[in-house]
Scaffold this active site. Sequence first.
Site, PDB file in Angstrom:
ATOM      1  N   ASP A 416       0.781  -1.197   0.009  1.00 16.04           N
ATOM      2  CA  ASP A 416       0.062  -0.020  -0.209  1.00 16.04           C
ATOM      3  C   ASP A 416       0.822   1.201  -0.056  1.00 16.04           C
ATOM      4  OD1 ASP A 416      -2.404   1.366   0.140  1.00 16.04           O
ATOM      5  OD2 ASP A 416      -3.084   0.685   2.084  1.00 16.04           O
ATOM      6  N   GLU A 419       2.814   7.039  -2.529  1.00 16.51           N
ATOM      7  CA  GLU A 419       2.657   8.185  -3.247  1.00 16.51           C
ATOM      8  C   GLU A 419       3.017   9.452  -2.643  1.00 16.51           C
ATOM      9  OE1 GLU A 419      -0.507   5.272  -3.765  1.00 16.51           O
ATOM     10  OE2 GLU A 419      -0.230   6.637  -2.073  1.00 16.51           O
ATOM     11  N   ASP A 482      -8.684   3.840  -3.272  1.00 19.25           N
ATOM     12  CA  ASP A 482      -9.908   4.181  -2.280  1.00 19.25           C
ATOM     13  C   ASP A 482     -10.935   4.626  -3.041  1.00 19.25           C
ATOM     14  OD1 ASP A 482      -8.021   3.311  -0.194  1.00 19.25           O
ATOM     15  OD2 ASP A 482      -7.660   5.202   0.598  1.00 19.25           O
TER      16      ASP A 482
END
Length: 771
Positions: A416, A419, A482
């Site tokens: 995950d 970024e 998400d």
Amino acid sequence: MKFTDGYWQMRPGVTARHAVSVTDAVVTDDRVTLYAPVTRVTHRGDTLNSPLLTVECWSPAEGVIGVRLTHHGGRLPRRPEFALTPGGGSGHAKVVREGSTIELVSGELSLRTDTEAPWQLDFTAGGHTLTSLGRRGAGFATDAEERHFMLAQLSLGVGESVYGLGERFTPFVKNGQTVDIWQADGGTNSEQAYKNVPFHLTSRGYGVFVNHPGLVSYEVGSETVGRVQFSVEDQSLEFFVIHGPGPREILARYTALTGRPALPPAWSFGLWLSTSFTTSYDETTVNRFVQGMADAEIPLSVFHFDCFWMREYQWSDFVWDPDVFPDPEGMIARLKERGLRVCVWLNPYIAQKSRLFAEGMAGGHLLKKPDGDVWQWDRWQPGMALVDFTSPAARDWYAGKLRVLLDQGVDCFKTDFGERVPVDVAWHDGSDPERMHNYYTQLYNETVFELLRRERGEGEAVVFARSATAGGQRLPVHWGGDCESTFEAMAESLRGGLSLGLSGFGFWSHDIGGFEGTPTPAVFKRWVQFGLLSSHSRLHGSKSYRVPWDYGDEAVAVTRSFTRLKHRLMPYLYRAALQARDFGTPVMRAMVLAFPDDPACHPLDRQYMLGDDLLVAPVFTEDGTVDYYVPEGTWTQVLTGERIQGPGWRRETHGFDTLPLLARPDAVIPFGAVDGSPEYDWADGVTLRVYAPGDGDSEVVVPVPAPDGSGDAAVFTVRRTAADVVVETGGALPWRVLLVGAAPTGDGVADPLGALYTCPAGTGRLTARWA
């Protein structure tokens, strides 16, 4: 980035200079260097006090031409750089010079310029111009802050559509958009993207890859409406024009240059179930979920533990929370006894409370500020630092922590984040912070993926990654990030996945049911259908569970039915996976990729082809109404056997047991004999669903791959006429043929979808008649 104020003026503080002609050209057998002034040269005095652009043109592979525009060439090389693999060796390109015309030829693609005419670079193929760098097409600009940008503008033809640029949730056709290639954690309902790729392709038969790992700013018909502009803050700009002629060929050449995906293991195509994110869970909860799926007869392949398998405030320390999971090794062993693989969540961030913070700081493994202090902030985790993956020692340190989890029995990782990478930092290897912002995810995912490859073996490595850039397709699988739990978010997720597929990524997934919020039963059931007709399938949420029984008995039935359908489709899906590995063709394909010559398919983003032969149109409405387009020919509804004639639009209403799932005209689709797992001998008892031929006779070769991707377990040749079907194979295993829509004749028996013929082991030939 926009530099102009309308057509005539520049924006305040901006000065732009563009190539206006060619004053000199240096030509070799396979390379051209042009020197282009930015002012008109009429006498010697015009050569003074004015910039001169250097324009280098070459071909790294057949059908690909590179262009490098440089203003000041004295800048030292910056890291990182994309890892590229030029192909074809020498001899695939040549330069032809006739008078003032110079042409660089690579395969069917040519670059042409006339040194006695105003500035113009034309890219042509098949006697047609694909695109051009014309007036104001190549140059540089400076702004009020004295920043320096190199820019290029490639022309767009009338009706030409632009696709790609990564996993973007904005409109599927990028015309009219400003797009910044810059990693961001912005969810699926914004213009930001987790997966930014400086590559686009168009409906005109070419693609363009900008070879810059940092911020690339695109104006796609949004500053100059007839052009695609891309710019970088640098002294040089390098890009490659990639010829098709079709989008599949463009992707094949692009992925040959930047890398093709590894083949995920067969088990990863099954259903993944997650604990969800902030929900309350422990081993009892996990066992209840797993047993609930078994009681509902829903096959489960992977169980995923999200963030709170570790203690709060200590992400990441890679230690199981002893209050919640006191016996992780025993728990994992018990899950494996049930035939499950185990995935755990991780990220590249180290919270200050983590036991690894001091260890990483002492070892020099954490990213530093220019003054030597560790870079930290309090977002996501208090005092959070980043692992500096530019350091080989840091990569080894991080991988060593994960190796402990593999020794405990963990099979794979959800990688995950990656970024939110700062630019006011000093990287271990001296990388340029702006260029490293996007590229960080590549080093992060490579570190994890290569560990899995070493420890689990070739063909067993798989991650579930959120962030990526060009080249990230080599490290599957990626998921959409998400999203909300709504029909609108379901549609935007598909839009992003199709955009990513047109950016070179072969495998993609999404959170079934949506991440934020709790889906209605209708949203959940429709998302289950979509999710299990995707490359990879995961049930996951944020604050609520995604176990089917929380959404009603019908949700359980839908999940069971479509999971089992996906397992039976494994011989077909894995063939599509092999195409992704070998040619860069995504498993989930935008309609424009499959039908580039049908203009009606060019804007479609609410349906897709799953592999070569299956059209999927997810339902995005509460009442089951769905509008979708059927290309030319006679298609067949896989779930009901109904024949549908194209081309044309259809409006249908579907219950939760169906959706538009159509077999292409002339398709022969292998269905496996097992529906309880994705892992089995797909050739043993395989059923070939044979659909009636279109106009005239047809012959189809149907390979059934081996589950390890090593080759074909069986190969069938199917010959069809209007009267009969002849199937031949050298395989020794039993197999069956289902003539969809036909009545049984001879040895055939009636099936709800048609006539079924069973062939015992050793039978190498079957003849059946349509009736």
